[in-house]
Design a protein around this motif. Structure first.
Motif, PDB file in Angstrom:
ATOM      1  N   VAL A   1       0.885  -1.349   0.167  1.00 19.59           N
ATOM      2  CA  VAL A   1       0.124   0.288  -0.027  1.00 19.59           C
ATOM      3  C   VAL A   1       0.926   1.221   0.158  1.00 19.59           C
ATOM      4  CG1 VAL A   1      -1.899   1.163   1.122  1.00 19.59           C
ATOM      5  CG2 VAL A   1      -1.709  -1.392   1.380  1.00 19.59           C
ATOM      6  N   PHE A   2       0.753   2.307  -0.906  1.00 24.46           N
ATOM      7  CA  PHE A   2       1.351   3.295  -1.130  1.00 24.46           C
ATOM      8  C   PHE A   2       0.861   4.564  -0.912  1.00 24.46           C
ATOM      9  CE2 PHE A   2       3.595   6.486  -4.217  1.00 24.46           C
ATOM     10  CZ  PHE A   2       4.359   6.756  -3.507  1.00 24.46           C
ATOM     11  N   SER A   3       1.408   5.499  -0.077  1.00 25.19           N
ATOM     12  CA  SER A   3       1.203   6.755   0.305  1.00 25.19           C
ATOM     13  C   SER A   3       1.668   7.759  -0.983  1.00 25.19           C
ATOM     14  CB  SER A   3       1.744   6.963   1.810  1.00 25.19           C
ATOM     15  OG  SER A   3       1.714   8.532   1.904  1.00 25.19           O
ATOM     16  N   SER A   4       0.462   8.116  -1.654  1.00 24.04           N
ATOM     17  CA  SER A   4       0.704   8.819  -2.702  1.00 24.04           C
ATOM     18  C   SER A   4      -0.135  10.407  -2.587  1.00 24.04           C
ATOM     19  CB  SER A   4       0.286   8.427  -4.154  1.00 24.04           C
ATOM     20  OG  SER A   4       0.649   9.384  -5.071  1.00 24.04           O
ATOM     21  N   THR A   5      -0.101  11.092  -3.434  1.00 19.75           N
ATOM     22  CA  THR A   5      -0.767  12.199  -3.278  1.00 19.75           C
ATOM     23  C   THR A   5      -1.501  13.069  -4.382  1.00 19.75           C
ATOM     24  OG1 THR A   5      -0.034  14.731  -2.987  1.00 19.75           O
ATOM     25  CG2 THR A   5       1.541  13.312  -4.207  1.00 19.75           C
ATOM     26  N   ALA A   6      -2.337  13.748  -4.220  1.00 21.84           N
ATOM     27  CA  ALA A   6      -3.123  14.611  -5.228  1.00 21.84           C
ATOM     28  C   ALA A   6      -2.478  15.768  -6.037  1.00 21.84           C
ATOM     29  CB  ALA A   6      -4.150  15.243  -4.673  1.00 21.84           C
TER      30      ALA A   6
ATOM     31  N   VAL B   1      -2.368   1.956  -4.754  1.00 22.46           N
ATOM     32  CA  VAL B   1      -2.062   3.394  -4.378  1.00 22.46           C
ATOM     33  C   VAL B   1      -3.166   4.355  -3.904  1.00 22.46           C
ATOM     34  CG1 VAL B   1      -1.154   5.307  -5.708  1.00 22.46           C
ATOM     35  CG2 VAL B   1      -0.036   3.197  -6.240  1.00 22.46           C
ATOM     36  N   LEU B   2      -3.046   5.111  -2.732  1.00 18.04           N
ATOM     37  CA  LEU B   2      -3.799   5.918  -2.173  1.00 18.04           C
ATOM     38  C   LEU B   2      -3.529   7.625  -2.471  1.00 18.04           C
ATOM     39  CD1 LEU B   2      -5.085   3.919   0.727  1.00 18.04           C
ATOM     40  CD2 LEU B   2      -6.168   4.153  -1.410  1.00 18.04           C
ATOM     41  N   ARG B   3      -4.091   8.144  -3.172  1.00 19.46           N
ATOM     42  CA  ARG B   3      -3.687   9.464  -3.515  1.00 19.46           C
ATOM     43  C   ARG B   3      -4.444  10.390  -2.449  1.00 19.46           C
ATOM     44  NH1 ARG B   3      -4.417   9.021 -10.088  1.00 19.46           N
ATOM     45  NH2 ARG B   3      -2.291   7.931 -10.511  1.00 19.46           N
ATOM     46  N   TYR B   4      -3.370  10.928  -1.374  1.00 18.73           N
ATOM     47  CA  TYR B   4      -4.064  11.747  -0.400  1.00 18.73           C
ATOM     48  C   TYR B   4      -4.476  13.215  -1.031  1.00 18.73           C
ATOM     49  CZ  TYR B   4      -1.329   8.408   2.669  1.00 18.73           C
ATOM     50  OH  TYR B   4      -0.940   7.218   3.157  1.00 18.73           O
ATOM     51  N   PHE B   5      -5.481  13.689  -0.344  1.00 19.03           N
ATOM     52  CA  PHE B   5      -5.809  15.021  -0.626  1.00 19.03           C
ATOM     53  C   PHE B   5      -5.061  15.741   0.768  1.00 19.03           C
ATOM     54  CE2 PHE B   5      -7.379  13.317  -4.142  1.00 19.03           C
ATOM     55  CZ  PHE B   5      -7.828  14.443  -5.136  1.00 19.03           C
ATOM     56  N   ASN B   6      -5.804  16.822   1.383  1.00 19.02           N
ATOM     57  CA  ASN B   6      -5.144  17.290   2.516  1.00 19.02           C
ATOM     58  C   ASN B   6      -5.493  16.702   3.925  1.00 19.02           C
ATOM     59  OD1 ASN B   6      -4.904  19.202   0.414  1.00 19.02           O
ATOM     60  ND2 ASN B   6      -3.910  20.646   2.038  1.00 19.02           N
TER      61      ASN B   6
ATOM     62  N   ALA C   1      -8.689 -10.279   0.113  1.00 19.44           N
ATOM     63  CA  ALA C   1      -9.770 -11.060  -0.355  1.00 19.44           C
ATOM     64  C   ALA C   1      -9.833 -11.370  -1.836  1.00 19.44           C
ATOM     65  CB  ALA C   1     -11.096 -10.277  -0.042  1.00 19.44           C
ATOM     66  N   GLY C   2      -8.711 -11.081  -2.546  1.00 22.98           N
ATOM     67  CA  GLY C   2      -8.312 -11.292  -3.850  1.00 22.98           C
ATOM     68  C   GLY C   2      -8.533 -10.227  -4.602  1.00 22.98           C
ATOM     69  N   GLY C   3      -8.713  -8.929  -4.250  1.00 21.80           N
ATOM     70  CA  GLY C   3      -8.735  -7.654  -4.978  1.00 21.80           C
ATOM     71  C   GLY C   3      -7.438  -7.336  -5.919  1.00 21.80           C
ATOM     72  N   SER C   4      -7.685  -6.891  -7.084  1.00 19.63           N
ATOM     73  CA  SER C   4      -6.462  -6.421  -7.892  1.00 19.63           C
ATOM     74  C   SER C   4      -5.727  -5.297  -7.589  1.00 19.63           C
ATOM     75  CB  SER C   4      -7.114  -6.635  -9.378  1.00 19.63           C
ATOM     76  OG  SER C   4      -8.081  -5.487  -9.445  1.00 19.63           O
ATOM     77  N   SER C   5      -4.808  -4.857  -8.234  1.00 20.10           N
ATOM     78  CA  SER C   5      -4.000  -3.780  -8.018  1.00 20.10           C
ATOM     79  C   SER C   5      -5.263  -2.329  -8.404  1.00 20.10           C
ATOM     80  CB  SER C   5      -2.640  -3.668  -8.659  1.00 20.10           C
ATOM     81  OG  SER C   5      -2.021  -4.613  -8.321  1.00 20.10           O
ATOM     82  N   ILE C   6      -4.950  -1.406  -7.508  1.00 16.98           N
ATOM     83  CA  ILE C   6      -5.965  -0.096  -7.800  1.00 16.98           C
ATOM     84  C   ILE C   6      -5.471   0.972  -7.202  1.00 16.98           C
ATOM     85  CG2 ILE C   6      -7.084  -0.498  -5.562  1.00 16.98           C
ATOM     86  CD1 ILE C   6      -9.693   0.206  -6.994  1.00 16.98           C
ATOM     87  N   VAL C   7      -5.669   2.168  -7.842  1.00 19.13           N
ATOM     88  CA  VAL C   7      -5.360   3.431  -7.601  1.00 19.13           C
ATOM     89  C   VAL C   7      -6.430   4.203  -7.116  1.00 19.13           C
ATOM     90  CG1 VAL C   7      -4.409   5.754  -8.250  1.00 19.13           C
ATOM     91  CG2 VAL C   7      -3.493   3.575  -9.090  1.00 19.13           C
ATOM     92  N   ALA C   8      -6.688   5.022  -5.755  1.00 19.35           N
ATOM     93  CA  ALA C   8      -7.677   5.532  -5.608  1.00 19.35           C
ATOM     94  C   ALA C   8      -7.508   6.667  -4.763  1.00 19.35           C
ATOM     95  CB  ALA C   8      -8.695   4.542  -4.511  1.00 19.35           C
ATOM     96  N   ASN C   9      -8.373   7.722  -5.065  1.00 19.57           N
ATOM     97  CA  ASN C   9      -8.174   9.085  -4.320  1.00 19.57           C
ATOM     98  C   ASN C   9      -8.715   8.861  -2.748  1.00 19.57           C
ATOM     99  OD1 ASN C   9      -7.228  10.442  -6.362  1.00 19.57           O
ATOM    100  ND2 ASN C   9      -9.632  10.919  -7.097  1.00 19.57           N
TER     101      ASN C   9
END
Length: 330
Positions: free
Chosen positions: A113-118, A166-171, A243-251
């Motif tokens: 799990v990666f801490s990314s950014t807006a 990948v989770l793109r953080y806002f503020n 649970a078997g979920g695939s790779s994803i990028v989310a805000n």
């Protein structure tokens, strides 16, 4: 099995550690303590002081613990600083993340799990919420360094048996609702943190960087998310991959923006202190308005925010700032 939290002594990382322990996970923390604090790490977590770029240390950690997943927070996060010192940001955020990913692949870690950014979006087109399909046009080395790591993860997952989120953080703002941890770094640049320090007399007011933006009050607009909701999103991401979920990028945001002046008004109202506000020149790298479209994270991760309230975010921040004063941290 255990979860490795990099940067687990820092602001968001220390909240993540408590969240995982509350969920009865076994937690290992790696932090070089450049901006984090050893006392911020929950005592039940196993702690290693060191750098994510140290492959020998990572190998020892992987040999000593049955690591199932890595939640990666370690990195540098100040936009103007990245503009002034870009190579340090590319080293700390990109080169060292590459070393961490390589070690994870070698050790056959399942989940990342990666801490990314807006900041990867730069200034989005139009005034509406930005979704994950928006053009990626970072306007600072900070945003670019995070985007490079996203790309490396995507390519590594294509070539190797590792699933990522990948989770793109806002503020991110606020503090643990139980008062166990919060934003503790001296000289921090987060708006709500700085405003709370001004309200409690730790700063002689606050500077607002630009009041001539094309927004209703001329100041930048941001989507503020409470840190507890943010780390819960990471837990949901881990559960989904298990649970078997695939790779994803989310805000990671609420889908609602507040201007800088909106936030300062809320801090003044909550604290009862009318601290000085100074309008100064714009900073390089600041986008005009960035608000999340959170549809994907709510749909794919079954994530529901619990603290979608600016007043609550501010009050937990003020409470934590008062606790810091009593700790004599500074």
């Amino acid at each position: 099995m255990a979860i490795l939290v990099t940067g687990g002594a820092g602001y968001i990382g220390s909240h993540m550690v408590w969240c995982l322990l509350d969920a009865h996970e076994d937690v290992v923390v790696l932090d070089r303590l450049s901006t984090g604090f050893r006392w911020a790490v929950a005592p039940e977590a196993k702690f290693y002081e060191g750098d994510i770029g140290d492959s020998e240390l990572l190998n020892r950690i992987f040999a000593s613990h049955d690591i199932e997943a890595i939640i990666h927070f370690a990195g540098s996060v100040v936009v103007p600083e990245s503009v002034a010192d870009p190579l340090t940001y590319y080293d700390n955020n990109t080169v060292k993340s590459r070393a961490l990913i390589a070690s994870a692949v070698k050790a056959k870690i399942k989940y990342f799990v990666f801490s990314s950014t807006a900041a990867v979006y730069g200034t989005p087109d139009g005034n509406g919420p930005v979704n994950e399909a928006a053009p990626l046009r970072p306007e600072s080395p900070y945003g670019s360094s995070k985007l490079m790591t996203e790309i490396m993860l995507k390519d590594a997952a294509f070539a190797h048996d590792i699933t990522y989120t990948v989770l793109r953080y806002f503020n991110v703002a606020g503090a643990d609702v139980h008062g166990r941890t919060g934003q503790s770094t001296a000289g921090a640049t987060h708006l709500i943190k700085v405003a709370c320090e001004a309200a409690l007399g730790k700063r002689n007011g606050i500077d607002v960087y630009g009041a001539d933006y094309p927004t209703p009050d001329g100041t930048c607009i941001r989507d503020f998310i409470h840190v507890t909701d943010l780390v819960n999103a990471h837990l949901r991401a881990l559960e989904r991959m298990r649970a078997g979920g695939s790779s994803i990028v989310a805000n990671c945001g609420y889908g609602r923006g507040f201007s800088v002046l909106d936030v300062l008004h809320q801090v003044k109202q909550a604290s009862g202190v009318d601290f000085p506000v100074r309008i100064v020149e714009r900073r390089p790298g600041d986008a005009v308005s960035v608000v999340a479209d959170p549809m994907r994270i709510t749909r794919e991760l079954a994530w529901e925010p619990c603290h979608d309230d600016l007043n609550f975010i501010v009050r937990t921040s003020l409470d934590w700032e008062s606790r810091l004063s009593r700790r004599n941290t500074y």
